[in-house]
Design an enzyme around this catalytic site. Structure first.
Site, PDB file in Angstrom:
ATOM      1  N   ASN A  74      -5.176  76.129  60.560  1.00 60.22           N
ATOM      2  CA  ASN A  74      -5.460  75.970  61.997  1.00 60.22           C
ATOM      3  C   ASN A  74      -4.212  75.922  62.871  1.00 60.22           C
ATOM      4  OD1 ASN A  74      -4.941  73.507  60.769  1.00 60.22           O
ATOM      5  ND2 ASN A  74      -6.323  72.368  62.081  1.00 60.22           N
TER       6      ASN A  74
ATOM      7  N   SER B 127      -7.834  69.626  53.445  1.00 60.08           N
ATOM      8  CA  SER B 127      -9.048  68.809  53.356  1.00 60.08           C
ATOM      9  C   SER B 127      -8.846  67.603  52.428  1.00 60.08           C
ATOM     10  CB  SER B 127     -10.191  69.676  52.829  1.00 60.08           C
ATOM     11  OG  SER B 127      -9.849  70.143  51.547  1.00 60.08           O
TER      12      SER B 127
ATOM     13  N   GLU C 206      -1.876  64.876  54.933  1.00 61.93           N
ATOM     14  CA  GLU C 206      -2.471  64.940  56.278  1.00 61.93           C
ATOM     15  C   GLU C 206      -3.832  65.590  56.107  1.00 61.93           C
ATOM     16  OE1 GLU C 206      -1.374  63.673  58.979  1.00 61.93           O
ATOM     17  OE2 GLU C 206       0.709  63.237  58.495  1.00 61.93           O
TER      18      GLU C 206
ATOM     19  N   CYS D 236      -7.987  68.809  63.092  1.00 63.35           N
ATOM     20  CA  CYS D 236      -8.237  67.662  62.213  1.00 63.35           C
ATOM     21  C   CYS D 236      -8.527  66.385  62.987  1.00 63.35           C
ATOM     22  CB  CYS D 236      -7.035  67.446  61.308  1.00 63.35           C
ATOM     23  SG  CYS D 236      -5.493  67.367  62.244  1.00 63.35           S
TER      24      CYS D 236
ATOM     25  N   GLU E 135     -17.061  66.055  58.154  1.00 57.22           N
ATOM     26  CA  GLU E 135     -16.189  66.892  58.979  1.00 57.22           C
ATOM     27  C   GLU E 135     -16.730  68.322  58.984  1.00 57.22           C
ATOM     28  OE1 GLU E 135     -12.258  68.089  57.529  1.00 57.22           O
ATOM     29  OE2 GLU E 135     -11.454  67.618  59.516  1.00 57.22           O
TER      30      GLU E 135
ATOM     31  N   GLU F 284       3.676  62.355  60.006  1.00 58.41           N
ATOM     32  CA  GLU F 284       4.535  63.445  60.470  1.00 58.41           C
ATOM     33  C   GLU F 284       4.985  63.098  61.884  1.00 58.41           C
ATOM     34  OE1 GLU F 284       2.160  67.066  59.559  1.00 58.41           O
ATOM     35  OE2 GLU F 284       3.552  67.232  57.881  1.00 58.41           O
TER      36      GLU F 284
HETATM   37  P1  NAD Z   1      -7.871  73.294  52.255  1.00 58.99           P
HETATM   38  O1  NAD Z   1      -7.771  71.935  51.709  1.00 58.99           O
HETATM   39  O2  NAD Z   1      -8.928  74.184  51.763  1.00 58.99           O
HETATM   40  O3  NAD Z   1      -6.493  74.098  52.040  1.00 58.99           O
HETATM   41  C1  NAD Z   1      -5.268  73.605  52.521  1.00 58.99           C
HETATM   42  C2  NAD Z   1      -4.133  74.253  51.759  1.00 58.99           C
HETATM   43  O4  NAD Z   1      -4.161  73.843  50.401  1.00 58.99           O
HETATM   44  C3  NAD Z   1      -4.187  75.782  51.727  1.00 58.99           C
HETATM   45  O5  NAD Z   1      -2.865  76.273  51.856  1.00 58.99           O
HETATM   46  C4  NAD Z   1      -4.739  76.076  50.329  1.00 58.99           C
HETATM   47  O6  NAD Z   1      -4.361  77.327  49.843  1.00 58.99           O
HETATM   48  C5  NAD Z   1      -4.080  74.971  49.532  1.00 58.99           C
HETATM   49  N1  NAD Z   1      -4.745  74.588  48.285  1.00 58.99           N
HETATM   50  C6  NAD Z   1      -6.061  74.733  47.950  1.00 58.99           C
HETATM   51  N2  NAD Z   1      -6.278  74.200  46.741  1.00 58.99           N
HETATM   52  C7  NAD Z   1      -5.097  73.689  46.295  1.00 58.99           C
HETATM   53  C8  NAD Z   1      -4.683  73.017  45.109  1.00 58.99           C
HETATM   54  N3  NAD Z   1      -5.540  72.739  44.135  1.00 58.99           N
HETATM   55  N4  NAD Z   1      -3.381  72.650  44.989  1.00 58.99           N
HETATM   56  C9  NAD Z   1      -2.505  72.901  45.989  1.00 58.99           C
HETATM   57  N5  NAD Z   1      -2.837  73.545  47.127  1.00 58.99           N
HETATM   58  C10 NAD Z   1      -4.120  73.938  47.286  1.00 58.99           C
HETATM   59  O7  NAD Z   1      -7.963  73.108  53.848  1.00 58.99           O
HETATM   60  P2  NAD Z   1      -8.145  74.230  54.974  1.00 58.99           P
HETATM   61  O8  NAD Z   1      -9.541  74.721  54.948  1.00 58.99           O
HETATM   62  O9  NAD Z   1      -7.020  75.195  54.901  1.00 58.99           O
HETATM   63  O10 NAD Z   1      -7.896  73.342  56.292  1.00 58.99           O
HETATM   64  C11 NAD Z   1      -8.882  72.571  56.878  1.00 58.99           C
HETATM   65  C12 NAD Z   1      -8.697  71.109  56.516  1.00 58.99           C
HETATM   66  O11 NAD Z   1      -7.374  70.679  56.828  1.00 58.99           O
HETATM   67  C13 NAD Z   1      -9.610  70.208  57.321  1.00 58.99           C
HETATM   68  O12 NAD Z   1     -10.147  69.218  56.494  1.00 58.99           O
HETATM   69  C14 NAD Z   1      -8.680  69.596  58.350  1.00 58.99           C
HETATM   70  O13 NAD Z   1      -9.105  68.365  58.869  1.00 58.99           O
HETATM   71  C15 NAD Z   1      -7.424  69.477  57.575  1.00 58.99           C
HETATM   72  N6  NAD Z   1      -6.258  69.364  58.460  1.00 58.99           N
HETATM   73  C16 NAD Z   1      -5.600  68.171  58.559  1.00 58.99           C
HETATM   74  C17 NAD Z   1      -4.524  68.033  59.443  1.00 58.99           C
HETATM   75  C18 NAD Z   1      -3.804  66.723  59.597  1.00 58.99           C
HETATM   76  O14 NAD Z   1      -2.682  66.727  60.111  1.00 58.99           O
HETATM   77  N7  NAD Z   1      -4.372  65.600  59.216  1.00 58.99           N
HETATM   78  C19 NAD Z   1      -4.115  69.126  60.195  1.00 58.99           C
HETATM   79  C20 NAD Z   1      -4.812  70.327  60.063  1.00 58.99           C
HETATM   80  C21 NAD Z   1      -5.871  70.440  59.179  1.00 58.99           C
END
Ligand code: NAD
Length: 512
Positions: free
Chosen positions: A173, A249, A270, A304, A407, A484
């Site tokens: 995002n 996530s 995060e 998020c 979420e 962060e």
């Molecule tokens: P996701 O968890 O599916 O993926 C995030 C990242 O992790 C991607 O780069 C993915 O390729 C990688 N990944 C997936 N499986 C992994 C593993 N087993 N080991 C290591 N890396 C792995 O999340 P998404 O769909 O890309 O993003 C949406 C989520 O991110 C939402 O839950 C949102 O709330 C959260 N988010 C949090 C913040 C924050 O600052 N708190 C900011 C932005 C998004």
């Protein structure tokens, strides 16, 4: 190796430009983009513009060898990079800030093509990234320890030292922002990085790598690798990685934490949220509506910290809803490259379907759709394959419904009435998440009282989703670990070394 080149035309703003749809070299290791041949054994992915459905190009996941080379490069660069003073590292980060500002138009357009978010938002994100580089360039000199005077002239001191190689993993995002929010503090402290952007948004991190190299960063100090879960776990389990900084996530965060536990690695998480915004009846109504919109409609709701549970004091509910619906209807949905667009495209068709599925579920559980919540097809034929949704306002929700508890990560706002401060606090905190929370009231005593009881890491009074780089950002409960931004963030990229200094003759009183 065959390089596939297809000439495509796509629209940027109100002009049409040509681009090559080609194999994109997106692994950046040891100061240069890697030749694709090194990645031929790995998975080939399309890069798709969410607003048009067009292929921007294709790219390979980084191979296992490529990931190893990136980590090795980061290990080698450590000696050179950490030997510089904080002031010297800071100067380089400030130069990177200037380069980002100088190139912000191109980076912004690339970010819009990859994410589908409106251009004014992407521009704000990118310029905020320059601020982040500048801020951490400034605070790089403040990474220091303490001095303790002891008896007999002896003394002790502590030094804050870098952790080593940081593996940083981002969500889709805020792709450029995540690369900057993680690299700026990590580099300021003398660490080196391997960054893996999300597979849907792979490009702008590579541009950051080029900028950092141009600013004078030693080769290998910031590397970019590509791929999804498999590549991410290659990084988190790599023995030479000392810290993982992850955004994504809760589900993936838990896996990342397990992987770090196996290697006893430092970790920052995060993660997701389902944050509350509480609007008391003495709030300025227009500001409260603006706050709820800022807390739900940015980046197609894919934020998020979004305050997707909006609690409105009962006497204000009717007038709040009227204004909210009127102003939400007025938002232009469409081409994210146009300046007056307020709602762009969801990241993918699958994600748009997931959001629509939640809206169906809400209906079936008894919620009322006051506005939106459907596929939207803009008049422009170029956008007919885009993932556009109208923002959705739900009422008649109960706290136990899945749309109120889970979420969704899309533009779905649940507006719910409340009667008393005590009641709303209990409902607001009744969640496994704790990323953010907001309060709207003209009574500042109440504002601070309520904030002190909210279980959330990032709180807002009479505003929402503003994240100045000086203020730490991060979550309570399952929304994360670590912070962060802000000077506090430096603690998460350093470790303390304690040194005892003896000024006397220890043999005189020694037991042996
Ligand atoms: P996701 O968890 O599916 O993926 C995030 C990242 O992790 C991607 O780069 C993915 O390729 C990688 N990944 C997936 N499986 C992994 C593993 N087993 N080991 C290591 N890396 C792995 O999340 P998404 O769909 O890309 O993003 C949406 C989520 O991110 C939402 O839950 C949102 O709330 C959260 N988010 C949090 C913040 C924050 O600052 N708190 C900011 C932005 C998004």
């Amino acid at each position: 190796m065959l390089l596939r080149k297809v000439l495509r035309t796509h629209q940027r703003g109100n002009r049409y430009i040509s681009s090559n749809n080609t194999l994109l070299p997106l692994s950046y290791v040891n100061g240069k983009k890697l030749d694709q041949i090194t990645s031929t054994q790995s998975n080939l992915r399309p890069l798709i513009n969410p607003a048009t459905g067009q292929h921007i190009g294709e790219f390979y996941d980084s191979s296992k060898d490529c990931v190893s080379a990136a980590v090795e490069g980061a290990v080698k660069a450590l000696d050179v990079w950490r030997a510089l003073t904080g002031f010297e590292r800071g100067k380089l980060l400030k130069k990177a800030a200037d380069l980002i500002r100088g190139d912000h138009v191109a980076i912004t357009e690339m970010e819009v093509e990859d994410t589908g978010k409106p251009i004014w938002e992407a521009r704000m994100d990118i310029l905020g990234c320059a601020d982040s580089m500048e801020f951490f360039g400034g605070v790089a000199t403040t990474v220091k320890g303490d001095h303790m005077m002891l008896s007999n002239g002896n003394f002790g001191y502590t030094v804050r030292e870098p952790l080593g190689v940081v593996a940083a993993i981002g969500a889709w995002n805020y792709p450029f922002q995540m690369a900057c929010w993680k690299s700026a503090p990590a580099l300021a402290c003398g660490n080196t990085l391997v960054f893996k952007p999300a597979q849907d948004t792979p490009r702008t991190a590579v541009r950051l790598a080029e900028i950092l190299t141009e600013a004078g960063l030693p080769n290998g100090a910031f590397n970019v690798i590509q791929g999804a879960a498999e590549t991410g776990s290659l990084l988190t389990s790599h023995p030479d990685v000392n810290k993982v900084s992850f955004t994504g996530s809760v589900e993936t965060g838990s896996k990342v934490m397990s992987s770090c536990a196996a290697g006893i690695k430092h970790v920052t998480l995060e993660l997701g949220g389902k944050s509350p915004i509480i609007i008391f009846d003495d709030a300025d109504l227009d500001c409260a509506v603006t706050g709820a919109m800022l807390g739900n409609w940015l980046a197609q709701g894919q934020v998020c910290s979004n305050g997707t549970r909006v609690y409105v004091q009962r006497s204000l509910m009717k007038s709040f809803l009227e204004k909210l619906i009127t102003r939400t209807k007025a938002m232009k949905i469409g081409n994210p490259m146009e300046e007056d667009t307020r709602v762009g495209a969801a990241i993918s068709s699958a994600h748009a379907e997931r959001v629509l599925g939640y809206i169906e579920l809400a209906r079936s559980e008894g919620a009322k759709v006051e506005y939106g919540g459907a596929r939207f097809v803009p008049a422009d034929p170029l956008l007919k394959n885009g993932n556009f949704l109208s923002p959705c306002i739900l009422t008649e929700c109960t706290d136990t419904m899945r749309v109120v508890r889970e979420e969704i990560f899309g533009s779905v706002m649940c507006v719910m009435p409340f009667d008393s401060e005590e009641e709303v606090l209990e409902r607001a905190n009744d969640t496994k998440f704790g990323l953010a929370a907001g309060v709207f009231t003209s009574n500042l005593f109440r504002a601070h009282r309520v904030i002190s009881k909210l279980q959330a890491g990032s709180c807002y009074i009479n505003n929402y989703n503003v994240n100045p780089v000086e203020i730490p950002f991060g979550g309570y409960k399952q929304s994360g670990i670590g912070r962060e931004c802000g000077e506090l963030c430096l603690q998460y990229y350093t470790q303390s070394k304690s040194v005892y200094v003896e000024m006397g003759d220890i043999s005189a009183d020694a037991p042996f």
